[in-house]
Design a protein around this motif. Structure first.
Motif: not given
Length: 134
Positions: A89-93, A21-22, A74-80
């Motif tokens: 336009r960046r997603v920080i993991v 989950a986000y 690669l697959l990255i879960p939303a919780g990360l």
């Protein structure tokens, strides 16, 4: 929150109870598409969001790594996800590149919606512990 970028990274750790989950404070909105956003780990760029999926409540991003991991995805879960910056336009993991690279990979695209594979990915990340936020 970084005023100039709109990036919110004020949390201490991500709740690992639901890695799919986000987080409420990561900046994700239900109507937001992250396709095309750059994905950044704690130590550098991972790739670009190829697609985002919600399969049976298991939300995740499929990230095209370009040449970083030999042109694979690669697959990255939303919780990360610890932050989303819509201006850049960046997603920080909240994981290092090597941790992401070490996650179970999928051989066929159809595996990205396979519950057994998704559970394997979730178990891998949960074994790493809580996601620190800088």
């Amino acid at each position: 929150m970084a005023a100039e970028s709109g990036l919110d990274t004020t949390r201490g750790e991500t709740d690992m109870d639901n890695i799919w989950a986000y987080a409420a404070d990561c900046g994700y909105g239900e109507d937001r598409s992250l396709v095309g956003y750059e994905v950044e780990a704690t130590d550098g760029v991972v790739g670009q969001v190829e697609r985002q999926t919600d399969h049976d409540g298991m939300r995740h991003l499929v990230v095209d790594t370009g040449m970083w991991v030999f042109g694979t995805s690669l697959l990255i879960p939303a919780g990360l996800i610890t932050g989303i910056d819509s201006e850049t336009r960046r997603v920080i993991v909240g994981r290092a590149r090597e941790e992401i690279k070490g996650a179970p990979r999928f051989a066929r695209d159809s595996e990205t919606t396979d519950v057994a594979y998704l559970s394997e990915v979730g178990d891998y990340y949960q074994a790493l512990g809580p996601v620190p936020v800088s």
